[in-house]
Design an enzyme around this catalytic site. Sequence first.
Site, PDB file in Angstrom:
ATOM      1  CD  GLU A  37     -88.989 -45.976  69.430  1.00  3.94           C
ATOM      2  OE1 GLU A  37     -89.274 -45.269  68.444  1.00  3.94           O
ATOM      3  OE2 GLU A  37     -88.550 -45.517  70.499  1.00  3.94           O
ATOM      4  CG  ASP A  38     -87.040 -45.300  65.465  1.00  2.00           C
ATOM      5  OD1 ASP A  38     -87.098 -45.614  66.674  1.00  2.00           O
ATOM      6  OD2 ASP A  38     -86.404 -44.293  65.075  1.00  2.00           O
TER       7      ASP A  38
ATOM      8  CG  ASP B  81     -79.162 -48.659  70.624  1.00  9.68           C
ATOM      9  OD1 ASP B  81     -78.541 -49.722  70.738  1.00  9.68           O
ATOM     10  OD2 ASP B  81     -78.598 -47.568  70.420  1.00  9.68           O
TER      11      ASP B  81
ATOM     12  CG  PHE C 238     -75.747 -45.206  63.542  1.00  5.83           C
ATOM     13  CD1 PHE C 238     -76.539 -44.842  64.620  1.00  5.83           C
ATOM     14  CD2 PHE C 238     -75.804 -44.424  62.386  1.00  5.83           C
ATOM     15  CE1 PHE C 238     -77.369 -43.722  64.562  1.00  5.83           C
ATOM     16  CE2 PHE C 238     -76.626 -43.303  62.331  1.00  5.83           C
ATOM     17  CZ  PHE C 238     -77.412 -42.964  63.418  1.00  5.83           C
TER      18      PHE C 238
ATOM     19  NE  ARG D  93     -85.782 -37.785  60.407  1.00  4.96           N
ATOM     20  CZ  ARG D  93     -85.606 -38.269  61.639  1.00  4.96           C
ATOM     21  NH1 ARG D  93     -85.853 -39.536  61.885  1.00  4.96           N
ATOM     22  NH2 ARG D  93     -85.190 -37.499  62.616  1.00  4.96           N
TER      23      ARG D  93
END
Length: 186
Positions: free
Chosen positions: A109-110, A113, A162, A175
């Site tokens: 997973e990136d 959160d 963020f 990206r």
Amino acid sequence: MPKNTKFMEKLHVLDKTFAVSIPEAEILKQVRRVAAEITRDMEGKSPLLLPVLNGSFIFAADLLRQIPIPCEVSFIKLASYQGTQSTGQIREVIGLNTDITGRHIVIVEDIVDSGITMAHMIETLQAQNPASISVCTLLLKPNSLKVEVPVDYCAMQIPSDFIVGYGLDYNGFGRNTKDIYTLVDE
Ligand code: 5GP
Ligand code: MG
């Protein structure tokens, strides 16, 4: 050129401004570290790695090339984010067309959160009786966690701000950078 000019570099994505927070060299160092941990733990287990699109595509590409043991890779997809706020909505896991029964799964997973996405994904995969499920995330925001998520491999922990870059987007853009950038007020 002064050595840390790069830390001051600004990135404009749509209406927002970002500043470098994790330079490429540090990212790659931590990616190599987690790759070594996975290699050590998964030796002889022929794991199935499941990178979660879109955000993890660059992380997965760098990570996989540092894992020299036999393994399979299958990309899955889901999304729960709109803009810079989690919608809290979970969409279905799509693209998993491999039988995972009895397999050692590593979710790639990136970013974790709130943890809601990952908790949901683990639950969905668990129902298909794999031998084990491990979670590997590029980034973890420990102060944002709302549910408990077992993170086995974490490249870097970050504050709750963020971020974009290295595969992660802001409304589809941003990206394609080598470094990771954090949103700044301007
Ligand atoms: P969670 O369900 O853990 O709240 O959210 C997980 C997903 O939200 C991540 O897989 C990622 O796609 C997105 N996300 C969470 N934080 C960020 C962030 O700082 N930047 C970007 N670009 N996406 C994020
Ligand atoms: Mg994601």
